[in-house]
Design an enzyme around this catalytic site. Structure first.
Site, short mmCIF file in Angstrom:
data_model
loop_
_atom_site.label_atom_id
_atom_site.label_comp_id
_atom_site.label_asym_id
_atom_site.label_seq_id
_atom_site.Cartn_x
_atom_site.Cartn_y
_atom_site.Cartn_z
CG ASP A 87 -0.20 0.11 2.55
OD1 ASP A 87 0.86 -0.52 2.68
OD2 ASP A 87 -0.68 0.81 3.45
CD GLU A 152 4.22 0.87 7.05
OE1 GLU A 152 5.04 1.15 7.93
OE2 GLU A 152 3.87 1.70 6.18
N1 BES Z 1 8.78 3.34 5.26
C1 BES Z 1 8.15 4.07 6.29
C2 BES Z 1 8.92 4.08 7.59
C3 BES Z 1 10.21 4.85 7.51
C4 BES Z 1 10.18 6.19 7.18
C5 BES Z 1 11.38 4.25 7.76
C6 BES Z 1 11.36 6.90 7.10
C7 BES Z 1 12.56 4.96 7.69
C8 BES Z 1 12.55 6.29 7.33
C9 BES Z 1 6.77 3.49 6.56
O1 BES Z 1 6.10 3.08 5.42
C10 BES Z 1 5.95 4.57 7.19
O2 BES Z 1 5.80 5.63 6.65
N2 BES Z 1 5.40 4.29 8.33
C11 BES Z 1 4.50 5.16 8.98
C12 BES Z 1 3.89 4.34 10.07
C13 BES Z 1 2.62 4.87 10.62
C14 BES Z 1 1.55 5.07 9.61
C15 BES Z 1 2.16 3.96 11.73
C16 BES Z 1 5.21 6.37 9.55
O3 BES Z 1 6.38 6.29 9.97
O4 BES Z 1 4.61 7.46 9.55
ZN ZN Z 2 7.00 2.22 4.08
#
Ligand code: BES
Ligand code: ZN
Length: 453
Positions: A87, A152
């Site tokens: 997603d 996710e």
């Molecule tokens: N890929 C990201 C997490 C990430 C962002 C890792 C920057 C390393 C550097 C992931 O898909 C993401 O955006 N996660 C969300 C999680 C939330 C919706 C619970 C986030 O970090 O905002």
């Molecule tokens: Zn991500």
């Protein structure tokens, strides 16, 4: 292994074409109008796994589908559980994109489009690494189980249930995820720390309808003013969060960890320029790198109320709302922090207002062991590709499922990501360098060979 690496070189164009097809599907998990496309993205990956001879399954729980695939080569080989998410974030604001988000294009060796880096491009590297082995030696060096999620970006609300009811199916030795960033371009790194998240929405209601600000202003408290005051009070002059007990469970940074942070090739000034601000604003006593990866934060993500269209309207609004998220560090828990911010709002609510408080979602942060055999294999694989040992780093982003894998399956995760902080994930013009796409596949091919023992 060499044959698999050679196969990758021969098939670069074909891999790219297939990736473009995947990226064209607008699998936006936050919006119900896109569910049909999200299902199509799930079917697309499942078909790729079927083609490669994996045993596959598509699981529909209460939310968007989870794709599962496995190839068990033999009992004596270790088993990898590879997780990724198909997603993507909503693409708005659309007018800030140089090319449409779901019409991926390549410009100067960089692929632009929603999901190129986060995470479709990165999960695709895992599929292609497996294909390279299967097409050249007929099997994989170890057992592989894939789990690809469609929620996710919406907080992985349903996946923990799936994991809990399928512990046997998901039995493995280690989890591997490519959904993080390299420390810099050409600077290999493995992430050992993720932040958690607590996300809430608040609404303050004053009068039961919008009022004329001339007729009533002066004797009625304005919800926008009241909300702005509470939000302004959430940080003190040292930029610390003022919620009672907010820092109670924070594992402090050790002197060793701070020394390692200080030794990383990170330049505050360069970072400031790249972000486009004149100066950074950190919690007092902490560096930019510590503040963005290893300290908890609070940010208002959106605020609305009253009249926001063009021109002037003299209105005293009935309501004001805000979305507020807090990035957490181990051992803060989303449940505890959500209760604490709720109490903060209740305590500071003027008697003229009513409060509506909604817990949107949350997730735990994680710290993983950097000395495990899988971490060592990942470091060696990265060194093989980049010609230098990777740095171990923490990231400020969140992948809440990492803590769930530990809690529900007892598994550690290797976070081997190939993005860059400048890839504009969640922003307009998200991109992923094709060099990193190929380095990612090479690293995974090497990792499988080294970790098999
Ligand atoms: N890929 C990201 C997490 C990430 C962002 C890792 C920057 C390393 C550097 C992931 O898909 C993401 O955006 N996660 C969300 C999680 C939330 C919706 C619970 C986030 O970090 O905002
Ligand atoms: Zn991500």
């Amino acid at each position: 292994m060499q044959a698999a690496l050679d196969y990758l070189e021969r098939n670069r164009d074909r891999f790219l074409k297939l990736l473009l097809e995947f990226l064209e599907i607008p699998s936006i998990s936050a919006q119900r109008a896109y569910d049909e496309h999200t299902a199509r993205a799930a079917a697309f990956i499942r078909a790729r796994l079927d083609d490669a001879g994996f045993k596959t399954g598509l699981y529909h729980g209460d939310g968007l589908p989870t794709v599962y695939g496995s190839r068990i080569e033999g009992d004596v080989r270790p088993t990898l559980l590879l997780y990724g998410h198909y997603d993507v974030q909503p693409p708005d604001p659309l007018d800030l994109w140089d090319s449409p988000p779901f019409e991926p294009v390549r410009r100067d060796g960089i692929l632009y489009g929603r999901g190129t880096c986060d995470d479709k491009g990165q999960l695709f590297m895992h599929l292609k690494a497996a294909e390279a082995y299967l097409k050249t030696r007929g099997d994989l060096p170890l057992n592989v189980k894939y789990i690809f999620e469609g929620e996710e970006e919406s907080g992985s609300v349903n996946l923990p249930d799936f994991i809990e009811s399928n512990t046997e199916l998901l039995k493995a030795d280690v989890v591997v995820i490519s959904d993080t960033a390299l420390f810099g371009s050409g600077v290999p790194s493995i992430t050992y720390g993720l932040r958690g998240l607590a996300y809430v929405e608040v609404t303050l209601t004053g009068p039961d309808r919008d009022l004329h600000s001339g007729v009533y202003g002066g004797a009625i408290e304005n919800p926008v003013n009241a909300l702005a005051k509470i939000i302004a009070g959430l940080h003190d002059e040292d930029h610390r969060v003022t919620i009672d007990g907010f820092y109670d469970s924070v594992i402090p940074l050790s002197d060793d960890e701070r020394a390692t942070f200080a030794s990383l090739p990170f330049d505050d000034q360069e970072w400031i320029e790249e972000v486009g601000v004149d100066t950074a604003r950190t919690e007092k006593g902490y560096t930019v790198l510590e503040g963005t990866t290893a300290r908890p934060t609070l940010d208002c993500n959106g605020i609305w109320g009253g009249y926001t269209e063009k021109g002037a309207k003299t209105v005293l609004p009935s309501q004001a709302s805000a979305k507020i998220s807090m990035r957490l560090v181990p051992d803060q828990t989303p449940e505890d922090i959500t209760e604490k911010i709720r109490s903060h709002f209740e305590k500071h609510l003027p008697p003229t207002m009513k409060l509506t408080f909604t817990d949107l979602h949350g997730g735990y942060g994680a710290l993983v062991d950097t000395n495990s055999p899988a971490m060592k294999a990942a470091a060696k694989a990265m060194e093989g590709v980049y010609g230098q040992k990777p740095f171990f780093v923490r990231t400020g982003g969140s992948i809440p499922i990492v803590a769930e894998f530990k809690k529900l399956l007892g598994l550690d995760t290797v976070l081997m990501g190939f993005g860059l902080d400048s890839d504009s994930i969640h922003s307009p013009n998200e991109c992923f360098g094709l060099d990193r796409f190929h380095q990612g596949i090479q690293t995974i091919i090497r990792f499988m060979d080294i970790y098999k023992g």
